[in-house]
Design a protein around this motif. Structure first.
Motif, PDB file in Angstrom:
ATOM      1  N   ALA A  44       0.718  -1.176   0.128  1.00  0.00           N
ATOM      2  CA  ALA A  44      -0.046  -0.045  -0.029  1.00  0.00           C
ATOM      3  C   ALA A  44       0.993   1.159   0.055  1.00  0.00           C
ATOM      4  CB  ALA A  44      -0.987  -0.004   0.991  1.00  0.00           C
ATOM      5  N   PRO A  45       1.148   1.983  -1.133  1.00  0.00           N
ATOM      6  CA  PRO A  45       1.960   2.974  -1.186  1.00  0.00           C
ATOM      7  C   PRO A  45       1.564   4.302  -0.298  1.00  0.00           C
ATOM      8  CG  PRO A  45       0.678   2.964  -3.093  1.00  0.00           C
ATOM      9  CD  PRO A  45       0.253   1.759  -2.493  1.00  0.00           C
ATOM     10  N   THR A  46       0.606   4.331   0.281  1.00  0.00           N
ATOM     11  CA  THR A  46       0.236   5.476   0.937  1.00  0.00           C
ATOM     12  C   THR A  46       0.393   5.187   2.630  1.00  0.00           C
ATOM     13  OG1 THR A  46      -2.085   5.011   0.801  1.00  0.00           O
ATOM     14  CG2 THR A  46      -1.298   6.324  -1.019  1.00  0.00           C
ATOM     15  N   GLY A  47       0.541   4.002   2.879  1.00  0.00           N
ATOM     16  CA  GLY A  47       0.695   3.760   4.144  1.00  0.00           C
ATOM     17  C   GLY A  47       2.058   3.826   4.784  1.00  0.00           C
ATOM     18  N   ARG A  48       1.952   3.869   6.056  1.00  0.00           N
ATOM     19  CA  ARG A  48       3.343   4.123   6.816  1.00  0.00           C
ATOM     20  C   ARG A  48       3.253   2.817   7.727  1.00  0.00           C
ATOM     21  NH1 ARG A  48       4.664  10.226   8.726  1.00  0.00           N
ATOM     22  NH2 ARG A  48       4.683  11.177   6.658  1.00  0.00           N
ATOM     23  N   PHE A  49       4.609   2.244   7.819  1.00  0.00           N
ATOM     24  CA  PHE A  49       4.567   0.814   8.599  1.00  0.00           C
ATOM     25  C   PHE A  49       6.039   0.895   9.225  1.00  0.00           C
ATOM     26  CE2 PHE A  49       7.233   0.792   4.472  1.00  0.00           C
ATOM     27  CZ  PHE A  49       8.491   0.056   4.901  1.00  0.00           C
ATOM     28  N   SER A  50       5.763   0.151  10.430  1.00  0.00           N
ATOM     29  CA  SER A  50       6.935   0.160  11.472  1.00  0.00           C
ATOM     30  C   SER A  50       7.445  -1.469  11.410  1.00  0.00           C
ATOM     31  CB  SER A  50       6.281   0.319  12.977  1.00  0.00           C
ATOM     32  OG  SER A  50       7.455   0.011  13.908  1.00  0.00           O
ATOM     33  N   ALA A  51       8.722  -1.425  11.157  1.00  0.00           N
ATOM     34  CA  ALA A  51       9.400  -2.568  10.869  1.00  0.00           C
ATOM     35  C   ALA A  51      10.946  -2.966  11.153  1.00  0.00           C
ATOM     36  CB  ALA A  51       9.083  -3.146   9.439  1.00  0.00           C
ATOM     37  N   SER A  52      11.460  -3.752  11.456  1.00  0.00           N
ATOM     38  CA  SER A  52      12.824  -3.882  11.515  1.00  0.00           C
ATOM     39  C   SER A  52      13.346  -4.812  10.272  1.00  0.00           C
ATOM     40  CB  SER A  52      13.296  -4.693  12.890  1.00  0.00           C
ATOM     41  OG  SER A  52      12.595  -6.056  13.011  1.00  0.00           O
ATOM     42  N   LEU A  53      14.561  -4.473   9.967  1.00  0.00           N
ATOM     43  CA  LEU A  53      15.150  -5.244   8.843  1.00  0.00           C
ATOM     44  C   LEU A  53      15.889  -6.305   9.492  1.00  0.00           C
ATOM     45  CD1 LEU A  53      15.709  -5.646   5.648  1.00  0.00           C
ATOM     46  CD2 LEU A  53      17.540  -4.075   5.989  1.00  0.00           C
ATOM     47  N   GLN A  54      15.602  -7.591   9.280  1.00  0.00           N
ATOM     48  CA  GLN A  54      16.232  -8.838   9.588  1.00  0.00           C
ATOM     49  C   GLN A  54      17.331  -9.359   8.851  1.00  0.00           C
ATOM     50  OE1 GLN A  54      14.980 -10.251  12.944  1.00  0.00           O
ATOM     51  NE2 GLN A  54      14.359  -8.080  12.830  1.00  0.00           N
ATOM     52  N   GLU A  55      17.205  -9.313   7.293  1.00  0.00           N
ATOM     53  CA  GLU A  55      18.239  -9.882   6.792  1.00  0.00           C
ATOM     54  C   GLU A  55      18.389  -9.225   5.281  1.00  0.00           C
ATOM     55  OE1 GLU A  55      18.062 -14.640   8.167  1.00  0.00           O
ATOM     56  OE2 GLU A  55      17.142 -14.012   6.154  1.00  0.00           O
ATOM     57  N   LEU A  56      19.293  -9.295   4.705  1.00  0.00           N
ATOM     58  CA  LEU A  56      19.527  -8.841   3.061  1.00  0.00           C
ATOM     59  C   LEU A  56      20.337 -10.250   2.750  1.00  0.00           C
ATOM     60  CD1 LEU A  56      20.407  -5.999   4.953  1.00  0.00           C
ATOM     61  CD2 LEU A  56      20.595  -5.399   2.541  1.00  0.00           C
ATOM     62  N   ARG A  57      19.761 -10.766   1.823  1.00  0.00           N
ATOM     63  CA  ARG A  57      20.262 -11.792   1.120  1.00  0.00           C
ATOM     64  C   ARG A  57      20.557 -11.562  -0.717  1.00  0.00           C
ATOM     65  NH1 ARG A  57      16.811 -16.855   2.596  1.00  0.00           N
ATOM     66  NH2 ARG A  57      17.698 -16.361   4.817  1.00  0.00           N
ATOM     67  N   THR A  58      21.487 -12.239  -1.163  1.00  0.00           N
ATOM     68  CA  THR A  58      21.694 -12.170  -2.546  1.00  0.00           C
ATOM     69  C   THR A  58      21.554 -13.624  -2.992  1.00  0.00           C
ATOM     70  OG1 THR A  58      24.134 -12.438  -2.182  1.00  0.00           O
ATOM     71  CG2 THR A  58      23.121  -9.970  -2.599  1.00  0.00           C
ATOM     72  N   VAL A  59      20.747 -13.864  -4.244  1.00  0.00           N
ATOM     73  CA  VAL A  59      20.729 -15.128  -4.916  1.00  0.00           C
ATOM     74  C   VAL A  59      20.823 -14.718  -6.270  1.00  0.00           C
ATOM     75  CG1 VAL A  59      19.219 -16.227  -3.008  1.00  0.00           C
ATOM     76  CG2 VAL A  59      18.320 -14.813  -5.014  1.00  0.00           C
ATOM     77  N   GLY A  60      21.068 -15.650  -7.131  1.00  0.00           N
ATOM     78  CA  GLY A  60      21.031 -15.392  -8.756  1.00  0.00           C
ATOM     79  C   GLY A  60      20.996 -17.031  -9.408  1.00  0.00           C
ATOM     80  N   ASN A  61      20.729 -16.484 -10.634  1.00  0.00           N
ATOM     81  CA  ASN A  61      20.820 -17.732 -11.755  1.00  0.00           C
ATOM     82  C   ASN A  61      21.218 -17.346 -13.241  1.00  0.00           C
ATOM     83  OD1 ASN A  61      18.655 -16.560 -13.406  1.00  0.00           O
ATOM     84  ND2 ASN A  61      17.315 -17.587 -12.029  1.00  0.00           N
ATOM     85  N   PRO A  62      21.333 -17.971 -14.067  1.00  0.00           N
ATOM     86  CA  PRO A  62      21.997 -17.430 -15.283  1.00  0.00           C
ATOM     87  C   PRO A  62      21.161 -16.392 -16.031  1.00  0.00           C
ATOM     88  CG  PRO A  62      21.752 -19.796 -15.229  1.00  0.00           C
ATOM     89  CD  PRO A  62      21.235 -19.282 -13.921  1.00  0.00           C
ATOM     90  N   ALA A  63      20.140 -16.005 -15.633  1.00  0.00           N
ATOM     91  CA  ALA A  63      19.287 -14.818 -16.423  1.00  0.00           C
ATOM     92  C   ALA A  63      19.203 -13.510 -15.503  1.00  0.00           C
ATOM     93  CB  ALA A  63      17.844 -15.160 -16.669  1.00  0.00           C
ATOM     94  N   PHE A  64      19.315 -13.688 -14.165  1.00  0.00           N
ATOM     95  CA  PHE A  64      19.149 -12.411 -13.308  1.00  0.00           C
ATOM     96  C   PHE A  64      19.727 -12.805 -12.008  1.00  0.00           C
ATOM     97  CE2 PHE A  64      15.402 -14.931 -12.301  1.00  0.00           C
ATOM     98  CZ  PHE A  64      15.258 -14.805 -10.984  1.00  0.00           C
ATOM     99  N   GLU A  65      20.005 -11.776 -11.213  1.00  0.00           N
ATOM    100  CA  GLU A  65      20.304 -11.692  -9.771  1.00  0.00           C
ATOM    101  C   GLU A  65      19.378 -11.014  -8.705  1.00  0.00           C
ATOM    102  OE1 GLU A  65      25.098 -11.190 -11.045  1.00  0.00           O
ATOM    103  OE2 GLU A  65      24.219  -9.685  -9.733  1.00  0.00           O
ATOM    104  N   GLN A  66      19.467 -11.472  -7.758  1.00  0.00           N
ATOM    105  CA  GLN A  66      18.343 -10.954  -6.866  1.00  0.00           C
ATOM    106  C   GLN A  66      18.618 -10.471  -5.526  1.00  0.00           C
ATOM    107  OE1 GLN A  66      14.427 -12.828  -7.143  1.00  0.00           O
ATOM    108  NE2 GLN A  66      14.436 -13.296  -4.959  1.00  0.00           N
TER     109      GLN A  66
END
Length: 678
Positions: free
Chosen positions: A106-128
């Motif tokens: 919901a682009p108009t809402g405000r949320f409260s959250a903590s960021l727990q992890e950042l993770r990178t994955v990938g395959n031959p077509a893209f990275e994520q």
């Protein structure tokens, strides 16, 4: 010759301290593997699906089959030397990837959250890049807007990190509350991924003066399509490894055929002077390079010429001329200017009307006998324009409306029956279209266009307004009220709606309950890098207090509209047969304009002439008989591509496309922008 003055405007945000953390690239899980790796490697990424030859359009109840120009002998598009580019073979691994700005949650809402992890994955077509959040109890849902744009359009001042790549993917978390959970889980940082190629960094930006929002930048070496997904509070940004288009993708910038046998007369404004494009001369001005045509300076004055018009027979030019030493582009208040007339058969330019403080938007009547123009009567802010007319033969200018009210009237266009259609705006943001009849009566024809049959506001205002040569029709950009973008409205000479081009169909998905937040894990005192490539942000030694937010049953996410159809539809010009050339842009993108060029031949009869993708912008355009002239600008304005670019800093090429003969060539190169092709 006046040199162009550059304007510099940068929005500054504060980049806090940098925390480097190495991340290890890991293979994607089995559920994300592609069955046939060889097919993926050999496949070509596809662009956003090309629109069909019939533009999305809905006729209103007032329209009848008799509207529109008489059909020609052939209903299909005129054959050209260059066919439409072939549709690329879709790559199954890149389904859902595009250059479009993408919003999840919901682009108009405000949320409260903590960021727990950042993770990178990938395959031959893209990275994520995956970002795992944990929402506070009772928080609004997670939301994000992701776009790809040039580094110049990011508009940041980075004190501790220098961005060297020309492009970035921007992840805008504008609704993220800057509470204790935010502060504890997301210190400012630059994450470096040493074993990945496309995603090499993730740079976190925050504004110390704001109480909400954060931005994450992913630097890119080339523009590549991306895909955004949100599942169980996991925000995933997948970036393709390779770009999906090249120089040949931009059809309007690819020469075709030979030089047109005859180039129609065309005029334009450059460096404050009026110029004529001339294929029979080798003369060019400073900052110009001849291709198929030269350019002759018709005014070469110390004053600044603005707001150009050409009479229907091509025998006169009308323009507004400011006083010497004053440049309207550099002034906050109105610069005094006068309406001038220049006979093209020979003779000197002469002042025709001096009313009020300044003039703008001159336009000749279909018979060439009268000029309508806008006048700033006071020079005060906000500017309030009024419409005047004056005979070409000379005489006293006439104010069309004697009423004094809050409306500012400008951009007049002549319709048949000696009628004038013009835009009107009020200081409180209201916008409309006024139609003045031959008997002097003025109708507010825009009021019914701004709302639908249920009186729900459909549009917030109007943009470019263009009448056909004989005044039988007018085309106007209608700026949507509920979301960004513009439809194209075709009106008849009575101001009635004939056709709406670009209307988007709304499909509402079923309500989705907000996922319940995961139990808070035991925090770790310092950031760590796990062998799987997961980055765990620094957390406090105790779980943040969440009592400030009331505990509530997970709420239902309001249905988000899914819209089909072009993002922006823009009129380019009318040909001699009363057919409209218009340009649609498929989606909102801050980097790539995915466009289609159509020709409107009457009620629900539009034919597709060209498709393409461009990193630049399309500036001013004009149609002369069957020739389309347009300014192809190397750069574009910041923000979504679609409307006419006002960029005057970038190099520009003037092109002509002879639609009858199928020849498309560059006429003139310029080191900076031009205004008002006429």
């Amino acid at each position: 010759m006046r040199r162009f003055r550059f304007e510099r405007a940068f929005l500054s945000v504060i980049l806090l301290g940098v925390l480097l953390a190495g991340c290890t690239f890991v293979p994607v899980g089995e559920d994300e593997q592609i069955a046939n790796i060889q097919t993926i490697i050999a496949g070509t990424p596809s662009a956003t699906p090309t629109a069909t030859a019939t533009a999305t359009a809905t006729a209103t109840a007032t329209a009848t089959p008799t509207f529109g120009p008489s059909p020609t002998a052939t209903a299909t598009a005129t054959a050209t030397a260059t066919p439409l580019p072939p549709t690329p073979t879709p790559n199954p691994a890149l389904a859902g990837f595009s250059y479009c700005t993408q919003t999840v949650g919901a682009p108009t809402g405000r949320f409260s959250a903590s960021l727990q992890e950042l993770r990178t994955v990938g395959n031959p077509a893209f990275e994520q890049l995956d970002l795992f959040f944990e929402l506070s109890p009772g928080s609004a849902p997670l939301s994000a807007t992701v776009s790809c744009l040039t580094l110049a359009d990011v508009q940041i001042v980075s004190t501790s990190t220098t961005l060297t790549t020309p492009y970035v993917v921007r992840i805008d978390l504008s609704g993220w509350l800057r509470d204790d959970r935010f502060t504890a889980s997301l210190p400012a940082q630059t994450l470096t991924f040493t074993t990945t190629r496309t995603i090499s960094q993730a740079i976190v930006l925050t504004d110390a003066q704001a109480d909400v929002g954060a931005t994450i930048l992913i630097p890119l070496a080339e523009p590549v399509p991306f895909r955004v997904t949100l599942t169980d509070n996991r925000l995933s940004i997948a970036v393709a490894r390779t770009s999906t288009f090249g120089v040949a993708s931009d059809t309007l910038r690819v020469p075709s055929g030979s030089s047109p046998a005859n180039i129609e007369p065309m005029f334009f404004l450059f460096d404050g002077d009026v110029w004529k494009l001339d294929a029979n001369t080798t003369v060019v001005g400073e900052g110009m390079t001849r291709r198929l045509a030269g350019a002759v300076n018709l005014t070469d004055s110390a004053e600044t010429e603005t707001h150009l018009a050409v009479s229907p027979n091509g025998d006169y030019l009308a323009f507004c001329r400011s006083e010497a030493g004053l440049d309207p582009s550099d002034a906050a208040l109105a610069v005094p200017s006068t309406l001038w007339l220049l006979p093209l058969a020979g003779g000197e330019a002469q002042p025709l009307a001096q009313v009020g403080v300044s003039c703008a938007d001159p336009v000749f009547s279909p018979d060439g006998a009268t000029i309508a123009f806008a006048v700033d009567e006071t020079g005060a802010l906000p500017t309030q324009w009024m419409i005047y007319t004056v005979p070409v033969s000379g005489g006293e200018p006439t104010r069309l409306e004697t009423v004094l009210d809050e409306w500012s009237r400008f951009a007049p266009q002549w319709l048949s029956g000696n009628r004038l259609l013009y835009r009107a705006e009020a200081p409180d943001g209201r916008s409309s279209l006024f139609l003045r009849l031959s008997d002097g009566k003025v109708l507010d024809v825009g009021a019914t266009l701004l709302t639908d049959e249920r009186l729900v506001v459909r549009y917030r205002g109007f943009g470019t307004l263009l009448a056909s040569p004989g005044g039988e029709y007018a085309a106007v950009e209608a700026l949507r009220a509920d979301d960004p973008g513009a439809d194209l409205l075709i009106l008849d000479s009575a101001g009635q709606l004939v056709e709406r081009i670009g209307t988007q169909r709304v499909v509402l998905p079923p309500p989705t309950p907000t996922p319940t937040a995961r139990p808070t894990a035991t925090p770790t005192p310092t950031p760590t890098v796990t062998p799987t490539g997961t980055v765990t942000p620094q957390l406090p030694t105790a779980t943040p207090t969440a009592t400030a937010l009331p505990t509530a049953t997970p709420e239902v996410v309001p249905p988000q509209p899914i819209r089909e159809g072009p993002f922006w539809s823009r009129p380019l010009g009318w040909d001699a047969e009363g057919r409209l050339l218009y340009l649609t842009t498929l989606c909102a993108s801050d980097l790539v304009q995915d466009y289609q060029l159509y020709r409107w031949r009457g009620l629900q009869r539009s034919e597709l002439l060209a498709t393409g993708q461009s990193l630049g912008g399309i500036g001013s355009t004009i149609v002369r008989n069957q020739q389309l002239f347009y300014a192809a600008v190397a750069g574009a304005d910041p923000g979504p591509r679609g409307p006419e670019t006002q960029n005057q800093r970038s190099s520009t090429a003037l092109w002509v496309w002879d639609l009858k003969g199928g020849n498309r060539q560059i006429l003139l190169d310029l080191v900076r922008g031009v205004r008002e092709l006429r």
